[in-house]
Enzyme design. Structure first.
Site, mmCIF file in Angstrom:
data_model
loop_
_atom_site.group_PDB
_atom_site.id
_atom_site.type_symbol
_atom_site.label_atom_id
_atom_site.label_comp_id
_atom_site.label_asym_id
_atom_site.label_seq_id
_atom_site.Cartn_x
_atom_site.Cartn_y
_atom_site.Cartn_z
ATOM 1 N N ARG A 113 0.804 -1.232 0.000
ATOM 2 C CA ARG A 113 0.000 0.000 0.000
ATOM 3 C C ARG A 113 0.832 1.276 0.000
ATOM 4 N NH1 ARG A 113 -3.238 -3.000 3.480
ATOM 5 N NH2 ARG A 113 -5.103 -3.746 2.419
ATOM 6 N N LYS A 135 3.468 11.987 -11.182
ATOM 7 C CA LYS A 135 2.738 11.011 -11.995
ATOM 8 C C LYS A 135 3.607 9.777 -12.196
ATOM 9 C CE LYS A 135 -0.265 13.858 -14.927
ATOM 10 N NZ LYS A 135 -0.539 14.238 -16.326
ATOM 11 N N GLU A 177 11.059 18.848 -24.788
ATOM 12 C CA GLU A 177 10.246 19.271 -23.633
ATOM 13 C C GLU A 177 10.802 20.558 -23.023
ATOM 14 O OE1 GLU A 177 7.363 17.778 -22.623
ATOM 15 O OE2 GLU A 177 7.483 15.721 -23.390
ATOM 16 N N LYS A 217 7.709 23.504 -13.866
ATOM 17 C CA LYS A 217 6.840 22.348 -13.654
ATOM 18 C C LYS A 217 6.325 22.306 -12.223
ATOM 19 C CE LYS A 217 5.712 17.705 -14.492
ATOM 20 N NZ LYS A 217 5.913 16.513 -15.287
ATOM 21 N N GLU A 227 -4.492 18.027 -12.751
ATOM 22 C CA GLU A 227 -4.685 18.409 -14.151
ATOM 23 C C GLU A 227 -6.118 18.797 -14.487
ATOM 24 O OE1 GLU A 227 -2.331 16.064 -16.817
ATOM 25 O OE2 GLU A 227 -3.487 16.735 -18.536
ATOM 26 N N ARG A 231 -2.324 22.677 -15.158
ATOM 27 C CA ARG A 231 -1.378 21.620 -15.515
ATOM 28 C C ARG A 231 -1.502 21.218 -16.983
ATOM 29 N NH1 ARG A 231 0.752 16.556 -11.776
ATOM 30 N NH2 ARG A 231 2.310 15.825 -13.268
ATOM 31 N N ASN A 235 0.701 20.176 -21.614
ATOM 32 C CA ASN A 235 0.371 19.327 -22.760
ATOM 33 C C ASN A 235 0.568 20.030 -24.101
ATOM 34 O OD1 ASN A 235 -0.335 17.308 -21.006
ATOM 35 N ND2 ASN A 235 -2.505 17.848 -20.990
ATOM 36 N N HIS A 238 1.204 18.162 -27.288
ATOM 37 C CA HIS A 238 1.003 16.747 -26.981
ATOM 38 C C HIS A 238 -0.229 16.115 -27.629
ATOM 39 C CE1 HIS A 238 4.312 17.269 -24.246
ATOM 40 N NE2 HIS A 238 4.243 16.020 -23.821
ATOM 41 N N HIS A 242 0.954 12.958 -29.343
ATOM 42 C CA HIS A 242 0.534 11.597 -28.970
ATOM 43 C C HIS A 242 -0.006 10.833 -30.167
ATOM 44 C CE1 HIS A 242 0.044 12.633 -24.448
ATOM 45 N NE2 HIS A 242 1.200 12.046 -24.679
ATOM 46 N N HIS A 255 9.081 10.294 -28.170
ATOM 47 C CA HIS A 255 8.049 11.170 -27.606
ATOM 48 C C HIS A 255 8.375 12.641 -27.897
ATOM 49 C CE1 HIS A 255 5.045 12.736 -24.880
ATOM 50 N NE2 HIS A 255 5.974 13.412 -24.237
#
Ligand code: ADP
Ligand code: ZN
Length: 347
Positions: A113, A135, A177, A217, A227, A231, A235, A238, A242, A255
């Site tokens: 946990r 994340k 990035e 960031k 997000e 946030r 993106n 992106h 993506h 990426h």
């Protein structure tokens, strides 16, 4: 509520990891999760210095590459943690690029946990992006990052000197990035990046660049961890990026490369629509070229890419949030109807 944790950026900091970890961790046992490449270059050094300090080090090795963000590898990691006898009070160290960070972070967030972990990111992408913000997660056969968590490390130790051994393609992948942060938030950094004309100069400035990116960031994530608003700025490039990655089965473009194309593509369109200051897309193209990044796909059928975006967004709400620039350094979130995304892609 957001847990506050330190991000330390310092050349050579991995040489004093023993001391840095010793300050915040009083137990003996540590599981280091890393990949074969990193272990080959830095493994012995790290393990020796941590062992000399009195820690009991166990290494869990995974293969390099995105394939390791899988249920199978995660299960292998859990088994190893059990074999080693890691308990709730022990520590995981994620030592590697974004793949290791996401996998190890997710393992830490779920094993027993949740146990404590530390990030020691080794790729530029991981140092400026994935190791900050909490994340963590893995992929499923049907898509990337479909299983995950928000789980912050005790600490992030960033050593810019690790980048000396990073293969070029991954260096520039991370630069995409970096350019993203400059575009959405930091015109001064854009100008700085423009003035750097060689890889040597880039390395001279990399510590400051990492610092700027992490600050942006951290600030954005602190305001909006989940997000729901700001946030989303992260993106930028992106949505299309993506779709491009997926369209080419994650083989043709990294990426960062896909995001590079996405940033240019969407900005050229929004500029044409009069939303973005004239000349902005040329500025993006210029900086991308300077850092060996692509700005267009080449010969492909746009309608197929559009289909791919539509598929990517299937199941999401009808209103899409896309990130556009007013100009370099000023990103904003624009709500559009899902079916209007085509206007931002065609050409
Ligand atoms: P990401 O780009 O998300 O960080 P990975 O974790 O897959 O993705 O890292 C990219 C590749 O670079 C991997 O093959 C990894 O083993 C390798 N790598 C990461 N950091 C370094 C480093 N400091 N020196 C050499 N290779 C590295
Ligand atoms: Zn990204």
């Amino acid at each position: 509520a957001q847990k506050d944790y330190p991000i330390l950026i310092k050349r050579g900091i991995i040489n004093s990891l023993d001391f840095e970890i010793g300050r915040i961790y009083k137990n003996k046992k540590i599981a280091i999760i890393t990949d074969h490449n990193i272990k080959g270059i830095y493994g012995d050094r790290i393990i020796e210095s941590l062992s000399a300090y009195g820690f009991q080090i166990h290494t869990i090795l995974v293969n390099p590459g995105e394939g390791s963000k899988s249920i199978q590898v995660l299960s292998h990691v859990y088994n190893q943690l059990l074999d080693i006898g890691i308990n709730r009070k022990d520590l995981i160290v994620a030592f590697g690029g974004g793949v290791v960070g996401d996998l190890a972070g997710f393992a830490a967030s779920t094993f027993l946990r949740g146990i404590r972990y530390i990030q020691v990111p080794t790729s530029l992408l991981a140092q400026i992006d994935s190791s900050v913000g909490g994340k963590v997660g893995i992929n499923l056969p049907r898509g990337k990052n479909l299983v995950g968590n928000f789980y912050h490390p005790e600490s992030v130790f960033i050593d810019p000197d690790l980048l000396n051994t990073l293969p070029n393609r991954y260096l520039y992948d991370g630069m995409a990035e970096v350019i993203k942060y400059a575009c959405i938030r930091d015109k001064t950094m854009y100008e700085k990046l423009l003035s750097i004309e060689s890889k040597e100069k880039l390395y001279e400035n990399i510590e400051e660049i990492i610092y700027s990116c992490c600050s942006i960031k951290k600030e954005i994530v602190e305001k909006d961890e989940r997000e729901s608003g700001e946030r989303m700025l992260l993106n930028f490039g992106h949505t299309i990026g993506h779709a491009i990655e997926k369209f080419f089965n994650y083989e043709t473009f990294t990426h960062g490369e896909a995001v590079a194309i996405g940033m240019y593509c969407i900005t050229r369109q929004s500029e044409e629509m009069g939303i973005t200051k004239k000349g902005t897309s040329s500025l993006i193209k210029r900086i991308l070229v300077q850092y060996n990044l692509p700005f267009e796909i080449g010969e492909i059928d746009n309608s197929r890419l559009l289909e791919s975006i539509a598929l990517d967004k299937k199941g999401e709400e009808d209103i899409l949030n896309i990130v556009l620039l007013k100009e370099i350094g000023a990103g904003f979130i624009n709500k559009i109807n899902k079916e209007d995304i085509g206007e931002f892609v065609s050409h």
